[in-house]
Design a protein around this motif. Structure first.
Motif, PDB file in Angstrom:
ATOM      1  N   ASN A 173       0.859  -1.173   0.000  1.00  0.00           N
ATOM      2  CA  ASN A 173       0.000   0.000   0.000  1.00  0.00           C
ATOM      3  C   ASN A 173       0.899   1.228   0.000  1.00  0.00           C
ATOM      4  N   GLY A 174       1.113   1.818  -1.159  1.00  0.00           N
ATOM      5  CA  GLY A 174       2.006   2.964  -1.236  1.00  0.00           C
ATOM      6  C   GLY A 174       2.244   3.362  -2.671  1.00  0.00           C
ATOM      7  N   ARG A 175       3.141   4.306  -2.863  1.00  0.00           N
ATOM      8  CA  ARG A 175       3.480   4.782  -4.196  1.00  0.00           C
ATOM      9  C   ARG A 175       4.969   4.579  -4.444  1.00  0.00           C
ATOM     10  N   SER A 177       8.715   5.564  -5.728  1.00  0.00           N
ATOM     11  CA  SER A 177       9.490   6.805  -5.685  1.00  0.00           C
ATOM     12  C   SER A 177       9.804   7.282  -7.096  1.00  0.00           C
TER      13      SER A 177
END
Length: 213
Positions: A173-175, A177
């Motif tokens: 769960n994240g984006r 870089s």
């Protein structure tokens, strides 16, 4: 061989490099000799202040081979978070292979992001690294560790000498870089070069017993 540092982090001012620097600052054992390296001293100073540690700052630039040779010769291990590696990574690998310095980077999993770089580094520097004793370790990050180490851990707990098939699943769960995004775009744009590097490595690399690719 005696070296000035145990570990040097190259690229600590980036997103992933900053996370790596955080980990080193809080987990390296007392007495470990480590340093931060990069081309922008003011950003390195800001990183050091944020970490609250007193470590040396070493000048190093991917476009300056002399600075990288000096860096490699000063440390037992060099960690690189400077990508995309196919654009910026080779000179540091070359310096570490020549100096007998262990090297690790965060290239994306070989089948996903930066296989061309991994294969080219094997073709160009594996033989020299074997002569000097340098260990060149790619993909030492999230993409590969859960799968490689997870499978290794799992297989050790299963019966030996029988066929095995292991599927891996990861939920995140994240984006990504900015550096990872650039690496993906670069890899997609170099599909032909990636396939050529893979074929050349398959021809050059000795077959390993009980290994299937």
């Amino acid at each position: 061989m005696e070296r000035s540092y145990d570990v040097v982090l190259m690229g600590g001012t980036g997103f992933t490099g900053g996370l790596t620097a955080d980990y080193l600052a809080s987990h390296l054992p007392t007495g470990a000799r480590w340093a931060l390296a990069g081309r922008n001293r003011s950003r390195l100073e800001a990183l050091r202040d944020r970490l609250g540690v007193e470590v040396p700052l070493l000048p190093a630039d991917a476009t300056d081979p002399d600075s990288l040779r000096e860096l490699a010769a000063s440390s037992r291990v060099v960690l690189s978070t400077v990508g995309p590696y196919v654009d910026h990574g080779e000179p540091l690998v070359a310096a570490c292979a020549e100096a007998g310095t262990d090297y690790a980077d965060l290239t994306g999993a070989p089948e996903f992001v930066e296989p061309e770089f991994v294969d080219l580094m094997y073709l160009k520097y594996h033989a020299r690294a074997a002569e000097t004793g340098a260990r060149l370790v790619h993909s030492a990050g999230f993409d590969s560790i859960p799968h490689d180490l997870g499978v290794y851990f799992t297989v050790r707990h299963l019966p030996a000498g029988v066929p095995l098939h292991v599927d891996g699943y990861v939920r995140v769960n994240g984006r990504i870089s900015g550096g990872t995004y650039q690496s993906v775009i670069t890899a997609v744009s170099r599909a032909r070069q990636t396939a050529d590097a893979h074929r050349r490595r398959r021809r050059a690399e000795p077959p390993q017993e009980a290994r299937r690719c």
